[in-house]
Design an enzyme around this catalytic site. Structure first.
Site, PDB file in Angstrom:
ATOM      1  CG  ASN A 269      -3.916   0.622  14.528  1.00 62.57           C
ATOM      2  OD1 ASN A 269      -3.863   1.212  13.453  1.00 62.57           O
ATOM      3  ND2 ASN A 269      -3.224  -0.469  14.769  1.00 62.57           N
TER       4      ASN A 269
ATOM      5  CB  CYS B 240      -3.795  -4.273  13.047  1.00 63.30           C
ATOM      6  SG  CYS B 240      -2.242  -4.914  12.409  1.00 63.30           S
TER       7      CYS B 240
HETATM    8  C1  UDX Z   1      -4.604  -1.229   9.958  1.00 58.12           C
HETATM    9  C2  UDX Z   1      -4.142   0.242   9.872  1.00 58.12           C
HETATM   10  O1  UDX Z   1      -4.794   0.870   8.760  1.00 58.12           O
HETATM   11  C3  UDX Z   1      -2.645   0.308   9.713  1.00 58.12           C
HETATM   12  O2  UDX Z   1      -2.210   1.657   9.692  1.00 58.12           O
HETATM   13  C4  UDX Z   1      -1.999  -0.423  10.875  1.00 58.12           C
HETATM   14  O3  UDX Z   1      -0.602  -0.423  10.738  1.00 58.12           O
HETATM   15  C5  UDX Z   1      -2.510  -1.852  10.949  1.00 58.12           C
HETATM   16  O4  UDX Z   1      -3.935  -1.862  11.029  1.00 58.12           O
HETATM   17  P1  UDX Z   1      -4.996  -3.187   8.190  1.00 58.12           P
HETATM   18  O5  UDX Z   1      -5.321  -4.076   9.342  1.00 58.12           O
HETATM   19  O6  UDX Z   1      -4.111  -3.703   7.102  1.00 58.12           O
HETATM   20  O7  UDX Z   1      -4.299  -1.836   8.719  1.00 58.12           O
HETATM   21  O8  UDX Z   1      -6.378  -2.798   7.527  1.00 58.12           O
HETATM   22  P2  UDX Z   1      -7.227  -1.483   7.223  1.00 58.12           P
HETATM   23  O9  UDX Z   1      -7.104  -1.134   5.805  1.00 58.12           O
HETATM   24  O10 UDX Z   1      -6.974  -0.419   8.218  1.00 58.12           O
HETATM   25  O11 UDX Z   1      -8.698  -2.064   7.441  1.00 58.12           O
HETATM   26  C6  UDX Z   1      -9.083  -2.592   8.709  1.00 58.12           C
HETATM   27  C7  UDX Z   1     -10.495  -3.110   8.678  1.00 58.12           C
HETATM   28  O12 UDX Z   1     -11.414  -2.029   8.637  1.00 58.12           O
HETATM   29  C8  UDX Z   1     -10.844  -4.007   7.488  1.00 58.12           C
HETATM   30  O13 UDX Z   1     -11.598  -5.112   7.971  1.00 58.12           O
HETATM   31  C9  UDX Z   1     -11.685  -3.112   6.604  1.00 58.12           C
HETATM   32  O14 UDX Z   1     -12.601  -3.838   5.828  1.00 58.12           O
HETATM   33  C10 UDX Z   1     -12.396  -2.250   7.639  1.00 58.12           C
HETATM   34  N1  UDX Z   1     -12.848  -0.928   7.145  1.00 58.12           N
HETATM   35  C11 UDX Z   1     -11.945  -0.029   6.692  1.00 58.12           C
HETATM   36  C12 UDX Z   1     -14.195  -0.602   7.185  1.00 58.12           C
HETATM   37  O15 UDX Z   1     -15.041  -1.403   7.609  1.00 58.12           O
HETATM   38  N2  UDX Z   1     -14.583   0.634   6.752  1.00 58.12           N
HETATM   39  C13 UDX Z   1     -13.712   1.558   6.288  1.00 58.12           C
HETATM   40  O16 UDX Z   1     -14.139   2.659   5.928  1.00 58.12           O
HETATM   41  C14 UDX Z   1     -12.340   1.215   6.257  1.00 58.12           C
END
Ligand code: UDX
Length: 437
Positions: free
Chosen positions: A212, A264
């Site tokens: 993470n 997360c």
């Molecule tokens: C994350 C991890 O991906 C996952 O492996 C872990 O188990 C839990 O935390 P999640 O919280 O569901 O999962 O969301 P994720 O898809 O990782 O996105 C997190 C945040 O980052 C979102 O707010 C998303 O909008 C943002 N994000 C993601 C960006 O701003 N830019 C990106 O390129 C990718």
């Protein structure tokens, strides 16, 4: 196998349903009777694509049950701990009361030879501590730590066919037994090629924290590049495409925008910093403070961009915020950048209406002072600016010509860089992206 899943939130409810799908007999247990009765009648207490269908399918087989009584964990051979570890109020550290509470009440239901499997994201050292408690009460039970990497919105797929399994197990025969039991639990995905690594407890716990942290760092890295692009007239989306073509870097998680949120990444990097501090290794993670700062700065920067977009003053300006969830295909508003920006705009005198396909109820509970409108066209009615802050497909598909008919002034801030600037500008819109000229 007979399995209990303790905690039926995002992680546990999906895990319980997926374990039943894999052919096991599962009881999902949670202290919240409302959640249990919803799940028992096939309704997911949160929005997760594919989960309601999966619940219907596995409940009909009789292999999945839910209960609010921890005593119903009795009889299971494997017990998965899936409760939350939120950020402690006013601190960076994780709040361990749910893990500790669930674990100690589970101890009363254990039987000789049981395997307890931790899936919650915990500070490194937790598994060793719980293993000591377990050894005292049940010397022939064994603890494994098996972190979960699922993404909201893809939770079912990520649980049924993850990239990898990590088993943190003790050395010796107990560890071998835990590994064999987990291999049996996950025999279907393992036979389909999911890789599996075994390690000591600390490594398994750290894999999750490190993964993470790396993802958060990637996002903040590209958002820092967006800041530089903004002062140089460069385009961060092209920059991300170009550096992403280097396989060592990769294009994924390099989307600049309003930053990361959710239950997360933000709290996990903070808990990791707090834990490193306790262990005397705080210097190793000081860069995560910068990662966090860059991320939070995106939100204030978006408020400033909006102010400029509407002519220098937010007072009385009608702002339509498209998206409340922290990311699309989720109704989760925990630490959502979209909502935090909406609330700041409102505080600074703007008249903010928030729309979202799934997250309005949760958003309203968190920020009752904001206005909410489920219908997109109603939400943008007479707006002085549109802010696309969560990239739901519906908002990506919005046609500038249709939006023109609804709004007061054609201003749009694309907080996720998902719209085609040329198309919006051609339709007469004042388009502003993040880190784009
Ligand atoms: C994350 C991890 O991906 C996952 O492996 C872990 O188990 C839990 O935390 P999640 O919280 O569901 O999962 O969301 P994720 O898809 O990782 O996105 C997190 C945040 O980052 C979102 O707010 C998303 O909008 C943002 N994000 C993601 C960006 O701003 N830019 C990106 O390129 C990718």
């Amino acid at each position: 196998m007979r399995i209990s899943v303790i905690g039926c939130g995002y992680l546990g409810a999906v895990h319980a349903a997926c374990m039943a799908k894999l052919g096991h007999d599962v009881v999902g247990i949670d202290v919240d009777p409302r959640k249990i009765s919803e799940l028992q009648s096939g309704r997911a207490p949160f929005f997760e694509p594919g989960l309601p269908e999966l619940l219907d399918e596995v409940l009909a087989t009789g292999r999945l049950k839910f209960s609010a009584d921890m005593a119903d964990a009795k009889g299971a051979e494997v017990h998965f701990l899936c409760v939350g570890t939120p950020q402690r109020k006013g601190e960076y550290a994780a709040d361990m009361r749910y893990v500790d509470g669930a674990f100690s009440s589970l101890l009363d239901s254990l039987e000789p030879g049981n395997v307890v499997v931790g899936k919650s994201t915990v500070p490194v050292g937790t598994a060793a501590r719980l293993a000591d408690d377990l050894a005292e009460r049940h010397p022939d039970a064994v603890l494994a730590w098996n972190p979960e990497f699922l993404r909201e919105g893809f939770a079912v797929k990520d649980t049924l066919s993850p990239d990898r399994f990590v088993y943190g197990v003790p050395a010796g025969a107990a560890g071998e037994r835990a590994t064999a039991v987990l291999d049996e639990v996950y025999s279907t995905p393992l036979s389909l090629g999911t890789r599996r690594l075994t390690s000591d407890y600390a490594t398994a716990e750290l894999v999750k924290a490190a993964a993470n942290s790396f993802l958060a760092t990637k996002i903040s890295f590209i958002n820092a590049m967006a800041e530089v692009c903004e002062v140089t007239g460069a385009d961060v989306t092209l920059l991300a495409d170009a550096i992403g073509m280097d396989e060592r870097i990769g294009r994924k998680f390099l989307n600049a925008g309003v930053g990361f949120g959710g239950g997360c990444l933000p709290k996990d990097i903070r808990a990791f910093m707090a834990r490193a501090g306790e262990l005397g290794a705080d210097q190793a993670l000081t860069f995560l403070r910068e990662v966090d700062d860059i991320n939070v700065r995106r939100r204030t920067r978006t408020v400033e961009l909006t102010r400029t977009l509407v002519g220098g003053s937010l007072l009385g300006k009608r702002i339509a915020v498209l998206g409340a969830a922290f990311k699309p295909d989720s109704d989760d508003v925990r630490d959502s950048p979209a909502l935090s920006i909406a609330a700041q705009l409102q505080l600074q005198g703007a008249d903010v209406t928030v729309t979202d396909p799934e997250a309005i109820e949760g958003a309203r509970r968190r920020f009752p002072e904001l206005m909410y409108e489920a219908d997109l066209m109603q939400a943008i009615h007479k707006a002085d600016a549109l802010l696309l802050l969560t990239e739901w497909q519906e908002y990506r598909n919005l046609a500038p010509e249709a939006a023109t008919l609804a709004v007061h002034t054609r201003n749009i801030l694309d907080g996720r860089n998902v719209l085609d600037p040329a198309r919006w500008r051609a339709a007469g819109w004042n388009y502003k992206g993040i880190g784009r000229p």
